[in-house]
Scaffold this active site. Structure first.
Site, short mmCIF file in Angstrom:
data_model
loop_
_atom_site.label_atom_id
_atom_site.label_comp_id
_atom_site.label_asym_id
_atom_site.label_seq_id
_atom_site.Cartn_x
_atom_site.Cartn_y
_atom_site.Cartn_z
CG HIS A 21 -1.91 0.95 1.21
ND1 HIS A 21 -3.12 0.97 0.47
CD2 HIS A 21 -1.99 2.14 1.92
CE1 HIS A 21 -3.63 2.23 0.50
NE2 HIS A 21 -2.93 2.70 1.46
CG ASP A 75 -1.36 5.89 1.89
OD1 ASP A 75 -2.33 5.40 1.65
OD2 ASP A 75 -1.20 5.84 3.34
CG ASP A 97 -5.94 3.21 4.21
OD1 ASP A 97 -6.44 2.98 5.26
OD2 ASP A 97 -5.01 3.96 4.06
CG HIS A 107 -6.87 6.55 0.54
ND1 HIS A 107 -6.54 5.63 -0.33
CD2 HIS A 107 -6.01 6.46 1.63
CE1 HIS A 107 -5.33 5.06 0.25
NE2 HIS A 107 -5.13 5.66 1.35
ZN ZN Z 1 -3.71 4.61 2.44
#
Ligand code: ZN
Length: 1071
Positions: A290, A292, A402, A611
């Site tokens: 993951h 971001d 997420d 997000h």
């Molecule tokens: Zn995230």
């Protein structure tokens, strides 16, 4: 025959008669506690397994030599640029910084003779920050994360020749999770320095490394299997026997220990062959990382994180053929393609080989509460098109592990974007109610469904521990329907992905299942799609969940980073206008369709919907970046607007009704009074996007709207529809003259500002917690006076004190009512905001009763309770809303419109719009400064209907005044309608987007795409007409694939019929 053990006439036995010695039971907790000692630092480190991990460790000169070059400021230069500079000598122990700087190391190593013949030789680099190893000729090879997370690089065999070899390390002065000052989510420490702690050549002892993982997993089985199971006791016994067999310094004892471990793990854990047993697996491991796109670090750092993380995965795939790795976010692939073509080509090859799986189908892993419907569409359009162009296929699974809650229309949009599956796990973070399903069918407002799976290990960054595998069964909530699950493992959030330890642990977990049982059988080698294929076969048995997947946490993200949210709303509206005008202009031959610029604008807006960006949970640097990104978007929008229309923007003061026009980007005609210069009013009306102006005049005695001040603190504003009474700056009466009813309950006050203490349990920027409601305080108005008293509008201005540093100036206006149009009270506020951990809202008590309120969401309306009957109802104490929220009873209702807000609450008959928060982490200055916010109170006869929907659009898209300039007149194509919904069409249908076909340029076609939706939730019929000659019309999906052909009538029009809340897209091929 006979012997001393034989006694009597029973069966013979050699069993000793006398007990030779006392034998004790394992004292469970003591033997379990001993487990950690076998591989622990501290007093036993020289006597336990740690002492044998490496056969040799070589460091310092002459074997390892270091030079460094410091990149200036916070720049992130390319390899080519970096290595062109002069490097200076440095050494282990030297310190580098401050935060966010980059340092390039030239590393020269010579592997000594006693190490060259070893089976596994690694280079270990640990500087407690992030790094990337580059080959001497500029190939990014492997990412590094300090603090022991990922510090090993397997040296190429060519380095083991006794000669000197050179490579580079690009050091980034930030950790995997940024540089929070004393806490993960604290604002970054601007002055962090990092020292190189290790730069070693290491010959690894493979048996010791293997035994470490063996005992790690067996130890976990001894600790985590239930104590009433034989398998737990067996694990404890095996582990203790290994400890007793181990002799420090004796390599043979390592082999003997591993032999014992096999009793529990089976014989195959040293290769991927362990997965080749034909027993039925239940848990499917999928590597993931993951990343971001921004969060506790800026976008530019993410670009490097992608290169680091994914080159690691390519390396691991070569060592572990069972590794299947899924990664989402087309944007990250695009960055890699542009900045790290060597890694991108490696990824492409691994995609071809079937180990690397692009997934998700969207541009980024975006928020789904806040973006508009069209933004959600474009996330898929840009995502799927990128994946298809670069990897030859689209994604089948929408992947948002997420994101902070999931909008009710996503299943419909997924289906229209070629995806049938959805994965998330965030709802496991709910802090009030436990979501009841693991695997289920998720159903949209229009009835469309996708198969949804929420991995029961409840993480997207599993460490692949024994416990993660175990929880994949023990926390599975849909076992009645299906007992399989996904285990999404690998370091993440700041990137990383699986490490060799994860893969080694999973091999052993599988070994346990096949050898002793009890642990759910994990499998590697399948893709996420393989997993869902199996679920889809059982689709009709799966339970259903209708409507939004409301996330019972992070409710503050509807409000935090207000300016960024405002930019998002404005950019979405700007893009609608740009596409409309550019479509008309290009079809009419006035200019080429600016596809490239429009694509760049969309990609920018979509990126900022990531997000952690749009929800407001990133550090300050990210918002400086997004401000610049939006600035560029708005600049391009203005440029296209001017080029397409031939008009120039002007200040209203510079035009007159004969030189100006009003631009309406909405698909229905408008009729409004506009103010050109002080005193000069004009009426804008007309069918086309550009409406001519004509002078507005009134007979002197005629008044459309009045303002009276019966006493010093009382003002009364009135038009033909509404009468508003203000006392001390607050609305104490709002009377609907047509409906003959009062809207404000007796003794209550609307437009009341209230302030709350806002200190959530931990996640400041993210959360507003239920207890904040208990701290409600009303703010009182300091003074109120007349602001405007014009023929078409009257207003008062009030000043409200928040604190010594913060205040609000509020203009409350009433405009002349137009026949056939619903009037509303408009509020325009300027907030000077310098607070700490406070939440500002504005309240509207209304005399309307319903147990449900309605909120605009993407392409529809979502209804939520106005009461706290159950914990599920109560959890929705703060919800997301787009352009309006509405509380209606039978026959009447009140809508609250807004121009840039997303947080709302309706409690009983109290409607409350959330305005500003003041969280201090991770951005210490979030939302400080000046904010301009508009909202309106729109009473309406009848229930929630198209009047509110349209006013919501209009309120967000005020008419824009432009100057005709040297053209002399607006081009005629803009003065009339080009393509429209006939007036007898159901007004619930909103023609939201008009654009050119995505492939027009590539295929040399001329087509127009219309996207419309039913906005109110009923069957809606309409007829589309166009002045353009239509060759063929098809109903298409979001990706513009044909679904069905539509019959075009003799008048050149065609009928449309939409299901409740259906999103329908039509492709008009022109002659
Ligand atoms: Zn995230």
């Amino acid at each position: 025959m006979g012997g001393e053990n034989h006694c009597g006439t029973g069966p013979r036995s050699d069993y000793p008669i006398r007990a030779p010695k006392p034998v004790g039971q394992y004292i469970s907790q003591i033997y379990k506690s001993r487990i950690g000692q076998f591989y622990a630092k501290g007093q036993y480190a020289n006597e336990n397994l740690l002492s044998m991990m490496n056969d040799a460790v070589v460091y310092g000169e002459p074997h390892v030599q270091l030079w460094v070059w410091h990149a200036p400021g916070q720049t992130r230069p390319t390899f080519k640029e970096a290595v062109s500079h002069e490097f200076e000598k440095t050494k282990v122990g030297a310190s580098f910084g401050p935060s966010w700087t980059t340092h390039w190391f030239r590393v020269k190593i010579t592997v000594p003779d006693n190490v060259r013949d070893k089976e596994l030789v690694e280079f270990h680099w640990d500087a407690n920050n992030e790094g990337l190893i580059w080959s001497e000729d500029g190939k990014p090879l492997q990412g590094l994360t300090g603090g022991g997370e990922r510090v090993e690089w397997v040296l190429p065999k060519s380095f083991l020749d006794g000669k000197e070899h050179t490579f580079y390390v690009e050091m980034a002065c930030n950790g995997m999770f940024g540089i929070g000052q004393g806490d993960l989510i604290a604002a970054p420490d601007p002055n962090r320095y990092y020292s190189v702690e290790r730069a070693n050549i290491v010959a690894v002892n493979p048996d010791a490394r293997g035994l470490h993982i063996d005992t790690w997993i067996i130890g976990d089985a001894a600790k985590e299997f239930p104590s009433d199971s034989a398998e737990q006791h067996q694990a404890l016994e095996v582990y203790n026997r290994i400890i007793e067999t181990f002799e420090p310094g004796n390599k043979d004892s390592l082999k003997a220990c591993r032999k014992i471990a096999q009793e529990y793990l089976g014989p195959n854990v040293d290769s991927h062959k362990v997965y080749e047993s034909d027993k039925k697996p239940l848990v499917f491991g999928i590597g993931h990382c993951h990343i971001d796109s921004c969060w506790l670090w800026p976008f530019d750092e993410t670009k490097r994180k992608v290169a680091r993380s994914w080159s690691n995965q390519c390396n691991l795939m070569e060592r572990y053929p069972e590794l299947n790795f899924a990664c989402s976010q087309a944007q990250q692939y695009k960055w890699l393609k542009e900045l790290y073509p060597y890694v991108f080509e490696r990824v492409k090859q691994k995609v071809k080989d079937g180990q690397f799986h692009p997934i998700g189908g969207s541009w980024v892993e975006h928020d789904t509460n806040l973006p508009s419907g069209e933004s959600l569409v474009r996330q898929f359009v840009y995502g799927q098109r990128f994946f298809e162009e670069n990897f030859g296929k689209r994604c089948q699974t929408f992947w948002l592990p997420d994101t902070f809650g999931y909008s009710s229309q996503l299943p419909q949009l997924c289906r229209l974007a070629g995806m049938t599956r959805f994965l998330t796990q965030k709802l496991s973070w709910n802090n009030i109610n436990k979501f009841p399903h693991t695997t289920f069918n998720w159903v949209a407002l229009d009835g469309s469904q996708v198969v949804c799976h929420m991995p029961p290990a409840e993480t997207y960054t599993a460490e692949a521990h024994f416990g993660d595998v175990k929880r994949s069964m023990s926390q599975h909530k849909s076992l009645d329907q299906d007992s399989t699950s996904l285990l999404v493992f690998g370091k993440g959030d700041g990137g990383g992905g699986p490490t060799w330890q994860h893969l080694e642990k999973l091999r052993r977990a599988r070994g346990i299942s096949d050898t002793v049982g009890l642990l759910p059988r994990v499998h590697m080698g399948n893709s996420v799609d393989d997993f869902f294929d199996n679920l889809e076969a059982k689709g009709d048995k799966l339970v259903t969940w209708y409507g939004e997947l409301y996330f019972e946490l992070h409710r503050g993200t509807y409000t935090t980073q207000s300016n960024n949210k405002r930019n998002n709303r404005r950019a979405e509206d700007a893009l609608r206008a740009v596409e409309l005008l550019a479509t008309i202009a290009s079809i009419e031959g006035l200019c080429a369709y600016p596809k490239k610029e429009i694509d760049e604008m969309w990609e920018s807006v979509l990126l900022c919907q990531f997000h952690d960006c749009l929800p407001g949970s990133s550090i300050e640097m990210c918002y400086h970046d997004s401000d610049e990104i939006y600035k560029k978007v708005f600049k391009t929008a203005e440029k296209i607007l001017r080029e397409a229309s031939g008009l120039r923007e002007t200040t209203a003061n510079a035009v007159t009704s004969s030189t100006g026009v009003a631009f309406n980007s909405l698909p229905w005609s408008r009729h409004e009074i506009v103010e050109l210069s002080d005193g000069e009013l004009a009426v804008a009306s007309g069918p086309g996007p550009f409406m001519k102006l004509r002078p507005f005049s009134l007979k002197s005695e005629e008044t459309l709207v009045t303002l009276e001040q019966p006493s010093p603190d009382v003002f009364v504003l009135q038009n033909t529809q509404l009468k508003v009474k203000l006392e001390n700056g607050l609305i104490t009466s709002l009377y609907d003259l047509k409906a003959n009813r009062e809207i404000i309950p007796k003794g209550q006050k609307a437009n009341q500002y209230v302030i709350f203490d806002d200190k959530p349990l931990y996640w400041q920027a993210w959360d507003v917690e239920v207890f904040h409601l208990d701290s409600r305080k009303e703010l009182s108005t300091v003074e109120t006076k007349v602001h405007e008293q014009k023929k078409h509008r009257v207003s008062v201005i009030t000043k409200t004190k928040i604190s010594d540093k913060s205040y609000i100036e509020t203009v409350i206006s009433l405009s002349a009512g137009s026949p056939g149009q619903q009037s509303y009270v408009e509020v325009s506020s300027k907030v000077e905001w310098h607070e700490t951990m406070k939440f500002l809202k504005v309240e509207f008590p209304v005399d309307v009763r319903n147990t449900e309120a309605s909120y605009e969401t993407q392409f529809g309306i979502v209804r939520r309770p106005t009461h706290y009957n159950t914990s599920w109802d109560m959890a929705k104490f703060e919800v997301c809303s787009h352009r309006f929220a509405d509380l209606s009873e039978h026959g009447y209702g009140v809508s609250i419109l807004n121009d840039c807000k997303y947080g709302f609450a309706t409690s009983g008959n109290l409607m409350r719009l959330s305005l500003l928060r003041s969280s201090k982490a991770p951005d210490a200055h979030a939302d400080m400064g000046t904010h301009n916010i508009r909202w309106a109170i729109l009473p309406h006869q009848g229930g929630l209907g198209h009047v509110t929907v349209r006013k919501g659009y209009e309120f967000n898209n005020p008419l824009k005044i432009l100057e005709v300039g040297e053209l002399g007149d607006v081009r005629s194509c803009f003065q009339t309608r080009r393509v429209w919904l006939e007036s007898e069409s159901d007004p619930a249908i909103v023609l939201d987007t008009i654009k050119r076909g995505e492939d027009d340029e590539k295929k040399g076609e001329e087509s127009v795409i219309l996207r419309m939706y039913d906005s109110l939730g009923g069957l809606a019929r309409g007829r589309v007409k166009s002045v353009w000659e239509l060759k063929r019309v098809t109903k298409v999906n979001l990706l513009e694939d044909e679904i069905s052909e539509v019959e075009v009538g003799g008048d050149g029009g065609f009928d449309v019929e939409l299901r409740p809340f259906e999103v329908a897209t039509f492709k008009l091929e022109l002659e």
